[in-house]
Write a protein that holds these residues in place. Structure first.
Motif: not given
Lengths: 175, 359
Positions: A147-163
Motif C-alpha cells: 500500500t505504501v509503495k503504490s501510494r508513493a508511486s501515485r503521488a510522485i506521478g501526480t506531482l510530475r504531471r503538475t505543470a
C-alpha cells in the motif's frame, strides 16, 4: 509560558519545537490551518502521556508527537479531511494568465500537496521528507508495504504531471 | 530524486509560521474542550427542553443590567502614521532602520529581522518577521499557561491568568511570558523560537515579539496607547458556565483554588457582582506584571455552528475573560470585551465564596 505544576520540560518542548511541528503538520495536510490543528491534537496526547512515557527523563517527545500526527493524518484520509481541505483552501493551480504567476515555489508545492489524496500525501511526506523506508511507514501506519509503495508511486506521478511543479523541479535543480 | 523532493517539501514550509501565539495554552485549552464536549452536549439538550437559551438569559438579568459585551466589535486595521504603527489603541514606533508592512499573497518575506509585519487572518503571504501584528479574537486569546493534573487526580487541566499590565495611556495588556523567565533568557541555542505575545484585549490586537526577553522589553517600553473601551465591565448577555482560577499563596495554580459553576442562580450572582463594581479611569489604571491575578471565564451555551464550505470561518463566540489583578496597592478587574473596575478585597472574597473557594 511554564507554570511550576506543568510537567517538567513540556512547555520548553512545545515552545522550542512547535513551529517545526506545525510545518510538519502543514506537509501532512497540505494546509497550514489544518496542520496546526493536527499539531495541537497530537500535543494534547503528548501532554497527557508526558509523565507516563517519561519524556522528561530519556524519552523522545518529538518523535512520539510526529508519529501521532502521521497516524492521525492517515486515519483522517479515510474520513473527512480529503474533502474539507480543498474547501478551506481553494486550489491555487497555476494557469496561463494567472495573476499570481510570480508566486514562489513554496506556494506551488503546497497547492500541489493539497491536490493529492490525503493518504498519498502522508506516504509521500514520510517517505521523501522524513526519510522512512516503506516497511517503516507500513509499520507506523498499520498498513502493508505494498500500500505504501503504490501510494508513493501515485503521488510522485501526480506531482510530475503538475505543470506548476515541473517549473519548481527545474528551479530546484538550478538553484 | 529523493533529495530533490525533500528540498521542495522543505521549501514549501520554510516560510510557514504558526497562527497560534500561545501554543502551550492552546494545547491545554484543546484538551479541556474535549473533556467538556459531552457536558456541553448535555447542557444543550437541557436548554432545548427548556425552550432555548432565552430562559437562561432571563434568569441571568441583573439589576442594574450589566454593560453587554459587543460580540461584533469591528476589527482595527493596522497602518503607519509618521513612523508609528497604529492599530486599535496601540501606538508602536517603528524602530530606526526597520520597516512596517502588510503581508500580501505571493509576496515573499523581506528582511524579517528588521520588519514589523501585519499578518493576514488567512495566513497567506509572509508570516515571518521579528514583530508580528495580528488582529481579531482567536482561540489563543488571552494568553495563559496550562497546569495539568494526573489522570488519577481527575485528569483536569487548568489555565492561569495572563500576566496583566497597563500600557502608558491606560490600555490594559496581557503578556504570555515574563520577560525575565528562563524561556526568554538570551543565549538559547540556534533553532529556539523565542515568542513573547502582547495581547491588547480591548483592541483585539496581538503583537508577537520573536526575540529574547531583554529585546522584547525594549520594544514593549516604546509602546503607547489611546484606550477607548474603559468604563464598567462588558459582560456576556447569556452565561451558562462561570469558571474561576485563583493562585494559591505561592502564586501557583491548584485544584483547590479552582471552581466551575453552572447553577443559574449562582452564575447570575457572579455576573451581578462583576457588573456593579466602580469604574477605574484610564489615567488611574495601575495593573503591573508582578501582581498575581484571578482568571474568570464566562461562557455562553454551546451551539452547533455550520462551517461554510468556502470563505472565512465565523467569529468565535467562546465567552469572555475577566482578569482581576491582586495586591493591596492596585486591585482591579479588566474584561476582555472592555471595561475596567476596582475590585477590592471584599469583592474578591465574595467572588471566591460564590465559587466555593475558601480563603
Amino acid at each position: 509560558m511554564s507554570g511550576d505544576a506543568t510537567p517538567a520540560g513540556f512547555a520548553e518542548f512545545v515552545t522550542a519545537r512547535y513551529p517545526a511541528l506545525v510545518r510538519y503538520g502543514t506537509l501532512l495536510t497540505g494546509d497550514r490551518g489544518h496542520g496546526e490543528d493536527l499539531t495541537q491534537d497530537a500535543l494534547v496526547k503528548t501532554y497527557r502521556g508526558w509523565r507516563r512515557l517519561r519524556f522528561s527523563d530519556d524519552g523522545d517527545p518529538e518523535a512520539y508527537t510526529r508519529q501521532v500526527m502521521a497516524r492521525a493524518a492517515w486515519r483522517a484520509s479515510r474520513r473527512l479531511w480529503h474533502r474539507e481541505i480543498p474547501a478551506a483552501a481553494p486550489p491555487d493551480r497555476a494557469a496561463a494568465g494567472d495573476p499570481y504567476e510570480s508566486r514562489d515555489t513554496a506556494e506551488v508545492v503546497l497547492a500541489a500537496l493539497r491536490e493529492l489524496p490525503a493518504g498519498q500525501r502522508v506516504v509521500l511526506v514520510l517517505r521523501f521528507w522524513a526519510g522512512l523506508t516503506e516497511q517503516e511507514i507500513a509499520t507506523q501506519l498499520g498498513c502493508s508495504a505494498g500500500t505504501v509503495k503504490s501510494r508513493a508511486s501515485r503521488a510522485i506521478g501526480t506531482l510530475r504531471r503538475t505543470a506548476g511543479l515541473t517549473d519548481a523541479f527545474t528551479l530546484s535543480e538550478t538553484g | 530524486m529523493t533529495q530533490r523532493i525533500r528540498d521542495l517539501l522543505d521549501e514549501a514550509v520554510s516560510g510557514i509560521e504558526p497562527g497560534t501565539r500561545d501554543p502551550v495554552g492552546a494545547v491545554v485549552r484543546r484538551g479541556r474542550s474535549r473533556r467538556r464536549r459531552t457536558v456541553l452536549a448535555g447542557a444543550l439538550a437541557v436548554l432545548a427542553v427548556l425552550g432555548g437559551g432565552g430562559l437562561a438569559a432571563r434568569q441571568l438579568r441583573p439589576d442594574p443590567p450589566p454593560r453587554l459585551a459587543d460580540t461584533e466589535r469591528a476589527l482595527p486595521r493596522p497602518h503607519v502614521v509618521d513612523g508609528v504603527v497604529v492599530v486599535g489603541a496601540l501606538r508602536l514606533p517603528v524602530p530606526a532602520g526597520w520597516r512596517a508592512e502588510a503581508a500580501r499573497p505571493g509576496k515573499p518575506c523581506r528582511d524579517p529581522a528588521t520588519t514589523i509585519l501585519f499578518v493576514r487572518a488567512d495566513g497567506k503571504g509572509c508570516t515571518t518577521a521579528a514583530i508580528l501584528i495580528a488582529v481579531g479574537p482567536d482561540r489563543d486569546f488571552p494568553p495563559a499557561y496550562g497546569v495539568a493534573f494526573e489522570q488519577s487526580d481527575g485528569g483536569q487541566m487548568l489555565l492561569s491568568a495572563p500576566i496583566a499590565f497597563t500600557l502608558p495611556g491606560g490600555e490594559p495588556a496581557w503578556l504570555s511570558e515574563r520577560l525575565d523567565s528562563d524561556m526568554m533568557a538570551p543565549g538559547r541555542p540556534e533553532g529556539y523560537d523565542y515568542a513573547e505575545h502582547v495581547v491588547l484585549p480591548w483592541s483585539l490586537v496581538a503583537v508577537t515579539l520573536k526575540m529574547d526577553g531583554p529585546a522584547a522589553g525594549r520594544i514593549i517600553s516604546t509602546m503607547r496607547s489611546e484606550p477607548v473601551e474603559g468604563g464598567r465591565l462588558a459582560l456576556p448577555s447569556n452565561v451558562t458556565t462561570a469558571e474561576l482560577t485563583a493562585p494559591d499563596t505561592a502564586g501557583q495554580i491548584s485544584r483547590e483554588r479552582h471552581g466551575e459553576i453552572t447553577d443559574r442562580k449562582k452564575v447570575a450572582e457572579i455576573v451581578r457582582l462583576l457588573g456593579r463594581q466602580k469604574t477605574v479611569a484610564d489615567t488611574q489604571a495601575c495593573a503591573r506584571p508582578d501582581q498575581d491575578a484571578l482568571r474568570v471565564e464566562l461562557r455562553p451555551p454551546a451551539r452547533v455552528v455550520e462551517l461554510p464550505a468556502k470563505g472565512p470561518l465565523p467569529r468565535a463566540t467562546s465567552g469572555i475573560t475577566v482578569v482581576i489583578s491582586l495586591g493591596d496597592s492596585c486591585q482591579e478587574a479588566v474584561s476582555s470585551a472592555g471595561g475596567r473596575v476596582r475590585f477590592d478585597g471584599d469583592a474578591v472574597a465574595e467572588l471566591e465564596k460564590l465559587f466555593g473557594i475558601d480563603g
